[in-house]
Structures are given as C-alpha cells and as structure tokens.
Write an enzyme that holds these catalytic residues in place. Structure first.
Site, PDB file in Angstrom:
ATOM      1  N   LEU A   1       0.989  -1.093  -0.036  1.00  0.00           N
ATOM      2  CA  LEU A   1      -0.087  -0.206  -0.299  1.00  0.00           C
ATOM      3  C   LEU A   1       0.915   1.330  -0.025  1.00  0.00           C
ATOM      4  O   LEU A   1       0.725   1.888   0.957  1.00  0.00           O
ATOM      5  CB  LEU A   1      -0.597  -0.253   1.302  1.00  0.00           C
ATOM      6  CG  LEU A   1      -2.237   1.246   1.488  1.00  0.00           C
ATOM      7  CD1 LEU A   1      -3.216   0.794  -0.132  1.00  0.00           C
ATOM      8  CD2 LEU A   1      -2.672   1.658   2.409  1.00  0.00           C
ATOM      9  N   GLY A   2       1.763   1.778  -1.331  1.00  0.00           N
ATOM     10  CA  GLY A   2       2.423   2.616  -1.052  1.00  0.00           C
ATOM     11  C   GLY A   2       2.014   3.548  -2.035  1.00  0.00           C
ATOM     12  O   GLY A   2       0.930   3.681  -1.856  1.00  0.00           O
TER      13      GLY A   2
ATOM     14  N   ILE B   1       1.267   3.801  -5.394  1.00  0.00           N
ATOM     15  CA  ILE B   1       0.434   2.639  -6.097  1.00  0.00           C
ATOM     16  C   ILE B   1      -1.180   2.728  -5.712  1.00  0.00           C
ATOM     17  O   ILE B   1      -1.840   2.188  -5.823  1.00  0.00           O
ATOM     18  CB  ILE B   1       1.262   2.363  -7.358  1.00  0.00           C
ATOM     19  CG1 ILE B   1       1.571   3.301  -8.183  1.00  0.00           C
ATOM     20  CG2 ILE B   1       0.180   1.513  -8.177  1.00  0.00           C
ATOM     21  CD1 ILE B   1       2.616   2.296  -9.194  1.00  0.00           C
TER      22      ILE B   1
ATOM     23  N   ARG C   1       4.974  -4.155   5.351  1.00  0.00           N
ATOM     24  CA  ARG C   1       5.879  -4.624   6.051  1.00  0.00           C
ATOM     25  C   ARG C   1       5.389  -3.782   7.604  1.00  0.00           C
ATOM     26  O   ARG C   1       5.584  -4.141   8.675  1.00  0.00           O
ATOM     27  CB  ARG C   1       7.580  -3.865   6.176  1.00  0.00           C
ATOM     28  CG  ARG C   1       8.144  -5.257   5.475  1.00  0.00           C
ATOM     29  CD  ARG C   1       9.516  -4.477   4.622  1.00  0.00           C
ATOM     30  NE  ARG C   1       8.736  -3.542   4.133  1.00  0.00           N
ATOM     31  CZ  ARG C   1      10.168  -2.748   3.103  1.00  0.00           C
ATOM     32  NH1 ARG C   1      11.311  -2.531   3.776  1.00  0.00           N
ATOM     33  NH2 ARG C   1       9.272  -1.502   3.135  1.00  0.00           N
TER      34      ARG C   1
ATOM     35  N   ARG D   1       5.350  -6.502  -9.100  1.00  0.00           N
ATOM     36  CA  ARG D   1       6.732  -7.318 -10.064  1.00  0.00           C
ATOM     37  C   ARG D   1       6.228  -8.575 -10.157  1.00  0.00           C
ATOM     38  O   ARG D   1       6.004  -9.583  -9.834  1.00  0.00           O
ATOM     39  CB  ARG D   1       8.020  -7.232  -9.448  1.00  0.00           C
ATOM     40  CG  ARG D   1       8.666  -5.804  -9.630  1.00  0.00           C
ATOM     41  CD  ARG D   1       9.525  -5.136 -10.898  1.00  0.00           C
ATOM     42  NE  ARG D   1      10.337  -4.033 -11.749  1.00  0.00           N
ATOM     43  CZ  ARG D   1       9.088  -3.540 -11.828  1.00  0.00           C
ATOM     44  NH1 ARG D   1       8.031  -3.182 -12.579  1.00  0.00           N
ATOM     45  NH2 ARG D   1       9.829  -2.020 -12.183  1.00  0.00           N
TER      46      ARG D   1
ATOM     47  N   ASP E   1       0.168  -8.142 -15.222  1.00  0.00           N
ATOM     48  CA  ASP E   1       0.928  -6.997 -16.419  1.00  0.00           C
ATOM     49  C   ASP E   1       2.393  -7.517 -16.202  1.00  0.00           C
ATOM     50  O   ASP E   1       2.521  -6.831 -16.630  1.00  0.00           O
ATOM     51  CB  ASP E   1       0.417  -5.563 -15.689  1.00  0.00           C
ATOM     52  CG  ASP E   1       0.642  -4.554 -16.241  1.00  0.00           C
ATOM     53  OD1 ASP E   1       1.196  -4.974 -17.975  1.00  0.00           O
ATOM     54  OD2 ASP E   1       1.982  -3.693 -16.109  1.00  0.00           O
TER      55      ASP E   1
ATOM     56  N   GLU F   1      10.069 -10.891 -18.050  1.00  0.00           N
ATOM     57  CA  GLU F   1       9.883 -10.479 -19.344  1.00  0.00           C
ATOM     58  C   GLU F   1      11.162 -10.697 -19.870  1.00  0.00           C
ATOM     59  O   GLU F   1      11.384 -10.440 -19.737  1.00  0.00           O
ATOM     60  CB  GLU F   1       8.976  -9.484 -18.682  1.00  0.00           C
ATOM     61  CG  GLU F   1       8.045  -9.481 -18.187  1.00  0.00           C
ATOM     62  CD  GLU F   1       7.644  -7.920 -17.319  1.00  0.00           C
ATOM     63  OE1 GLU F   1       8.515  -7.176 -17.388  1.00  0.00           O
ATOM     64  OE2 GLU F   1       7.113  -7.826 -16.256  1.00  0.00           O
TER      65      GLU F   1
ATOM     66  N   HIS G   1       3.172  -5.704 -19.602  1.00  0.00           N
ATOM     67  CA  HIS G   1       3.634  -4.741 -19.023  1.00  0.00           C
ATOM     68  C   HIS G   1       3.498  -3.681 -19.459  1.00  0.00           C
ATOM     69  O   HIS G   1       4.323  -2.628 -19.806  1.00  0.00           O
ATOM     70  CB  HIS G   1       5.085  -5.048 -18.700  1.00  0.00           C
ATOM     71  CG  HIS G   1       5.869  -3.903 -16.921  1.00  0.00           C
ATOM     72  ND1 HIS G   1       6.780  -4.838 -16.532  1.00  0.00           N
ATOM     73  CD2 HIS G   1       5.697  -3.053 -16.720  1.00  0.00           C
ATOM     74  CE1 HIS G   1       7.282  -3.724 -15.714  1.00  0.00           C
ATOM     75  NE2 HIS G   1       6.358  -3.454 -16.057  1.00  0.00           N
TER      76      HIS G   1
END
Ligand code: NAP
Ligand code: 8YV
Length: 319
Positions: A152-153, A155, A175, A232, A256, A261, A279
């Site tokens: 939950l940053g 984005i 964390r 990621r 995504d 990749e 992506h």
C-alpha cells in the site's frame, strides 16, 4: 554542461535522447557495433548514466565507471539496480515516482474489472461470431467482493482510493501498519489473502518480496479468489500460480508483470481464464513522456549543483 559525459546503455524515448544530447555529451551504448568495447572506451569519463530497459546495475557494472556520480533510471521500480551498493559508494540513484501513480492505478482498476467480468474473453467471443449462436455465459461480479492490497504505497493507495469509490472494502499487507490510512491491516500476507476475494499486488521486486505470493497464499485466497499483479513478476511463485489456476484453487488472475519478461509461460497463454498484459501499467504517451522528463531533470539538477530531484531511499540526498 556539455563537458559532462552521460552514458545511455540502452535506447530510451526519443525526447530523452534529444534532450540529453543537447545538454550533455551523450554516449549511446546501443548504437555501437561492439557495445562492450565502446563502454570500455567511454567508461573513464562517464559521470552520469541514463538507464532504461531495466539494464542490470550491480557492483561489477559500477566498478567500470570510476567517475560515476549518478544513475538516473526510467521507472519507479528499480529492482535491477543494486542501490544499496551505489549508496555505499556515495553515488545517487534516481527513479521516476509519482508521475506514473495515477496512470498505473487506472490500469490496475481496468485489469481488475477485465479479469472479473472477462472483458478480453467477451471481446474474443463477439469477434468469433459466437453471439449469433447464444449470449456469453454469465460471469463473476465485483459486487460484494473484498479487496486486499499487497504494497500500500503510492500506487497501492491510488488503487485503494479508486476501488473504495466502487463500494469495495479494502485491507492491506506490508511490512508496516500505516497510521494514517483507514484500511484494515493484516500482519501476514496469508492472513490478508484469507480475508479477501481479490488480491492486488503492487509490491516492489526485492530479495524480501521474492516469490512471497506462493501456494499457501493462493490456498488462502480460495476458489472464488482473483489475483491481480501490477507490481513485479518476481513477487509471485509463477509455477505455484499456474498450478493454482489449473487446479481451480483460485478463480482467475489478471497479470501485467511476469517473472521473465517479455517471456510469458506457455501454460498461462494457453489458459482462457486469465487476462495477460505486456507490462503496460504506465504505458501512455503522456505518462511515459513525464517519466522520461524526470530522468532528464534529475541529471540536469544534479550537474547544475542542485542535487538529485528524486533519489531512492538507499541513496538519500542531504544537501
Ligand atoms: P512505493 O510507494 O514505494 O510502495 C511500495 C509499497 O510496497 C510500500 O507500501 C511498502 O510498504 C510495500 N513493500 C515494500 N517491501 C515490502 C515487503 N517486503 N513486503 C510487503 N510489502 C512491501 O512504490 P510505488 O510507487 O507504489 O510502486 C510500487 C511498485 O509498482 C514498483 O516498485 C514497481 O515494481 C511497480 N510498478 C509497476 C508498473 C507497471 O507498469 N506494471 C508501473 C509502475 C510501478 P512497507 O514499507 O510498509 O512494507
Ligand atoms: C515501466 C514500471 O514500464 O515504473 C516501473 O516500475 O514497471 C513501469 O512503469 C518500466 O519501468 C520501464 O521499463
């Protein structure tokens, strides 16, 4: 600043190349017939690196540039850069936070809806002329679903805000429990997965997050569960995800990002109950332009003596 040598190992957007070329002595690594020989030749004078294409920057890379001061990277995630090592050497690493937050959050919400309501599959159905035979089968719904956000940053919060407006309860795992957010915190990822129906991963790649979304997490998410990943690919145990989808341990997934990749496992490509994107979270013309501009602005600000604009936490600028 024309006397400052900047290396761009891999191609970047045209406006970034043009702008850096106008202001610095730009060395284009990808244009050299022998890239290694070229880098060896320019390395002694290079003071800045403009990084695109997720070029790996580790101690061996940094060893090659005795005069290096700053690595300005395209993208907010920088898991391919050993930023702690750069910090130990007194170098700066910059990324492109904030300018892509809303774009990626919009795409994430689109991917959640596309996965739950099977939008790509429905589109394929119509194009194949099958609507003429019978209506598309009914799908799952967003209504009554609970959403869990891993990471939950910037984005993650923008995704939460959007999904809250859809009337969906939000909880999260990271964390740290965050004091200033109205969402329920789960101290374990499996606990979050158990409590929700849709798990959205927006966590960065790192040694700590490597494959933390694993078989246990998919079992906890359950047979109606949907997994969406825009963070990621390395955060997911991909074989475990494939097995969970195959065995219907979870209902479906919207992805995504992938572990290797641009290679995507054939098993995922063969499945009709997943939505796969190459992506493209930040991939609008405007947002990619803003990201490129921030790569340039970081280099210009640093070499004008004003400090880096957006240094990563491992290489803080203290003025
Ligand atoms: P951010 O603001 O730094 O947020 C990252 C969040 O992840 C933080 O809330 C952090 O919370 C959490 N986190 C970090 N390590 C963790 C761990 N070991 N376990 C659980 N949670 C952890 O970054 P952002 O700007 O939101 O970007 C997030 C990521 O999105 C990027 O790193 C990048 O990988 C990805 N991204 C993808 C696209 C795309 O095109 N698909 C575009 C942009 C970004 P705590 O500190 O409390 O753990
Ligand atoms: C970019 C991303 O597409 O910012 C990130 O972390 O994953 C995407 O915005 C990528 O970094 C550029 O290749």
């Amino acid at each position: 600043m024309k006397s400052v040598a900047v290396l761009m190992p891999a191609p970047m957007p045209a406006h970034v190349i043009q702008s850096l070329d106008e202001q610095f002595t730009l060395h284009r690594g990808w244009e050299a017939p022998d890239r290694e020989a070229f880098i060896r030749e320019v390395a002694p004078v290079v003071r800045g690196v403009a990084l695109g294409g997720h070029t790996k920057v580790d101690a061996a890379f940094l060893d090659r540039f005795p005069k290096l001061e700053i690595v300005s990277s395209f993208g907010v995630g920088y898991d391919y850069i050993d930023a702690a090592e750069a910090g130990r050497r007194g170098l700066f690493v910059t990324n492109t936070p904030d300018v892509l937050t809303d774009e990626v959050a919009d795409l994430t919400v689109g991917l959640v809806i596309a996965t739950v309501r099977q939008l790509p599959q429905v589109d394929r159905y119509l194009r194949a002329g099958r609507w003429l035979e019978k209506p598309y089968p009914l799908t799952a719904t967003l209504r009554g679903r609970k959403v869990g956000i891993l990471g939950l940053g910037r984005i993650g919060k923008a995704v939460a805000k959007r999904l809250e407006a859809f009337g969906l309860p939000i909880s999260y795992h990271g964390r740290n429990k965050q004091a200033d957010v109205p969402y329920e915190y789960h101290p374990t990822l499996a606990g979050l997965a158990e409590a929700v129906d849709i798990l959205v991963s927006v966590a960065p790649g790192s040694a700590e997050t490597d494959r933390i979304v694993n078989a246990e997490v998919f079992r906890a998410l359950g047979p109606d569960g949907i997994f969406v990943n825009v963070g990621r690919g390395s955060v997911v145990d991909e074989p475990a995800l494939i097995e969970a989808l195959r065995s219907k341990t979870i209902l479906s997934a919207g992805l995504d990002v992938f572990a290797d990749e641009p290679r995507v496992p054939a098993e995922l490509i063969a499945m009709d109950h997943v939505v796969l994107l190459p992506h493209v979270g930040s991939a609008s013309i405007e947002t990619r332009r803003a990201m490129g501009q921030l790569v340039v602005d970081n280099l210009v600000s640093w070499f004008a003596g004003k400090g880096p604009l957006t240094p990563v936490v491992e290489t803080p600028y203290r003025g």
